[in-house]
Scaffold this active site. Structure first.
Site, PDB file in Angstrom:
ATOM      1  N   ALA A   1      -3.839   7.886  -4.899  1.00  0.00           N
ATOM      2  CA  ALA A   1      -2.453   7.424  -5.038  1.00  0.00           C
ATOM      3  C   ALA A   1      -2.529   5.935  -5.387  1.00  0.00           C
ATOM      4  O   ALA A   1      -2.579   5.072  -4.503  1.00  0.00           O
ATOM      5  CB  ALA A   1      -1.703   7.641  -3.739  1.00  0.00           C
TER       6      ALA A   1
ATOM      7  N   GLY B   1       0.838  -1.208   0.000  1.00  0.00           N
ATOM      8  CA  GLY B   1       0.000   0.000   0.000  1.00  0.00           C
ATOM      9  C   GLY B   1       0.858   1.236   0.000  1.00  0.00           C
ATOM     10  O   GLY B   1       2.066   1.167  -0.244  1.00  0.00           O
ATOM     11  N   ASN B   2       0.258   2.372   0.257  1.00  0.00           N
ATOM     12  CA  ASN B   2       1.043   3.606   0.393  1.00  0.00           C
ATOM     13  C   ASN B   2       0.431   4.463   1.489  1.00  0.00           C
ATOM     14  O   ASN B   2      -0.596   4.122   2.060  1.00  0.00           O
ATOM     15  CB  ASN B   2       1.142   4.345  -0.948  1.00  0.00           C
ATOM     16  CG  ASN B   2      -0.217   4.764  -1.476  1.00  0.00           C
ATOM     17  OD1 ASN B   2      -0.906   5.563  -0.862  1.00  0.00           O
ATOM     18  ND2 ASN B   2      -0.616   4.185  -2.613  1.00  0.00           N
ATOM     19  N   ARG B   3       1.060   5.597   1.776  1.00  0.00           N
ATOM     20  CA  ARG B   3       0.685   6.391   2.951  1.00  0.00           C
ATOM     21  C   ARG B   3      -0.442   7.398   2.697  1.00  0.00           C
ATOM     22  O   ARG B   3      -0.713   8.235   3.545  1.00  0.00           O
ATOM     23  CB  ARG B   3       1.902   7.156   3.458  1.00  0.00           C
ATOM     24  CG  ARG B   3       3.017   6.283   3.952  1.00  0.00           C
ATOM     25  CD  ARG B   3       4.166   7.149   4.448  1.00  0.00           C
ATOM     26  NE  ARG B   3       5.422   6.433   4.457  1.00  0.00           N
ATOM     27  CZ  ARG B   3       5.810   5.600   5.421  1.00  0.00           C
ATOM     28  NH1 ARG B   3       5.030   5.386   6.455  1.00  0.00           N
ATOM     29  NH2 ARG B   3       6.969   4.997   5.332  1.00  0.00           N
TER      30      ARG B   3
END
Ligand code: CTP
Length: 397
Positions: A274, A207-209
């Site tokens: 994102a 995943g990402n932030r």
């Protein structure tokens, strides 16, 4: 703003002195202004002052004590195109959230049919108190636009968040609302927000932030401007903004399917999500065990959803992308704008303090397809979203 009818509500806060300037800005722009004060507001500023600047009598009580005549709260609520409560104290916000009507201002709020904007003003601990937070949430869920207070020195001598926004910022938000409403009203818009999660096994993912805050704020600002908004959201722990249809997805491929479903009907598409660029070639059906001595996870690229939208862009469709960069920011963003056939790109640099993932604030540069750039200084994501929507409404044909 010309000929717009604006009802100003003033409550008990030291920031009431700023309302004089706000009324002057609104009057200068051609608005018709009427003022209601709570009894507590009269301890901070006189009705006479606000009556002089607004060029109208000020209402405080539900009836006139001298002759018993009634101030019709229903009529005032119907008269207004906008009810702007500035400053809005913690006490008034709490009463608004819970349907109380123990002063004239509150009865007008309960019977108004127009959009309501509140500009809170209070001390930092009052602003941070869980009851204030939940009252604001109740109001936002019902469509009240909250102009979050600024940070700085407070009347108590403390430093923090709680200062009412400056009159020129409140003025811009009002102007924005009226300006964008006429252009975006009824237009179909699609917004994406949040991260995507790409499964490794039933327990783990890549995943990402991204928090989703920027995309959710854009969806909220578009809905406030009257657009018909669908929000495709990756895993984000945020409330659905008022008036927005939300579709929850997890992976990049689910996001692509949801976007495809709504893209052709959408006049405006804002891709703030994102989205993962890579995903595991195969997600394991069972949990990968430590004993399996895993050495590598093979990845494959995901489809670039925005690039696909740019290639299939229909006539009159307005496409906005985001570029999150850590180096060579401007050239990279311009390259993305061209490659993905965008009308506007919003550049986020992770080198800017207080900007990007997780923060409530952001700092962005907009680049349109003629190469014209405009930078919005550090501001809350909600404020950036309102400015972005204003920019879009000035470019969309
Ligand atoms: N985007 C997309 N599909 C992807 C990846 C990104 O639609 N698979 C969109 C994002 O929503 C954003 C824009 O493309 O609006 C740019 O995303 P960004 O990650 O900054 O750029 P990339 O094109 O993925 O390039 P890179 O990661 O190499 O910088």
């Amino acid at each position: 703003m010309r000929d717009k009818k604006i009802l100003i509500g003033v409550t008990g806060s030291i920031a009431a002195y700023k309302t004089v300037h706000l009324i002057r800005l609104l009057k200068k722009a051609g608005a018709e202004v009427r003022v209601i004060m709570t009894p507590a507001a009269c301890e901070f500023i006189t009705p006479l002052t606000l009556s002089v600047v607004s060029e109208n009598p000020v209402c405080i009580e539900p009836f006139n004590k001298a002759d018993g005549s009634w101030n019709n709260h229903v009529e005032l609520g119907m008269w207004a195109d906008l009810f702007l409560i500035a400053p809005a104290s913690a006490n008034t916000l709490a009463k608004m959230a819970h349907g109380m009507g123990d002063n004239f201002l509150l009865t007008v709020f309960l019977s108004s049919r127009c959009r309501v904007i509140a500009a809170p003003a209070m001390d930092l601990d009052m602003w941070n108190h869980p009851s204030s937070k939940s009252n604001l949430k109740i109001l936002q869920d019902r469509g009240v636009i909250i102009l979050e207070p600024a940070t700085g020195s407070l009347a108590s001598g403390l430093e923090g968040t709680g200062r009412m926004q400056e009159p020129d910022i409140i003025f811009d938000s009002v102007n924005n609302l009226f300006g964008t409403v006429s252009i975006l009203k009824g237009k179909k818009a699609l917004v994406t927000a949040g991260p995507t999660y790409e499964a490794i096994d039933p327990v783990r993912y890549i995943g990402n932030r991204s928090s989703g805050k920027m995309g959710f704020a854009i969806a909220e600002a578009l809905a406030a401007a009257g657009a018909d908004v669908v929000l495709v959201a990756g895993p984000a722990h945020l409330e659905t903004p008022y008036g927005v249809t939300r579709i929850d997805v997890v992976s990049a491929s689910e996001m692509r399917t949801a976007v495809k479903k709504y893209s052709s009907r959408s006049r405006l598409i804002v891709m703030a999500a994102a989205i993962a660029d890579y995903r595991p070639v195969k997600a394991s059906a069972l949990k990968i065990k430590k004993s399996g001595n895993l050495q590598e996870i093979r990845l494959e690229p995901t489809d670039d959803i925005l690039e696909g939208l740019g290639a299939d862009k229909t006539k009159g469709q307005f496409l906005v992308g985001f570029a999150l960069e850590t180096d060579h920011e401007l050239p990279n963003a311009i390259q993305k704008l061209k490659k993905k056939n965008l009308d506007l790109i919003v550049l986020n640099s992770l080198n800017d303090k207080g900007a990007g993932f997780g923060f409530d604030t952001n700092k962005v540069t907009l680049i349109d397809k003629k190469g014209k750039t405009e930078t919005f200084g550090l501001a809350t994501k909600k404020e950036i979203a309102f400015r972005l929507v204003k920019k879009i409404s000035s470019l969309i044909t």
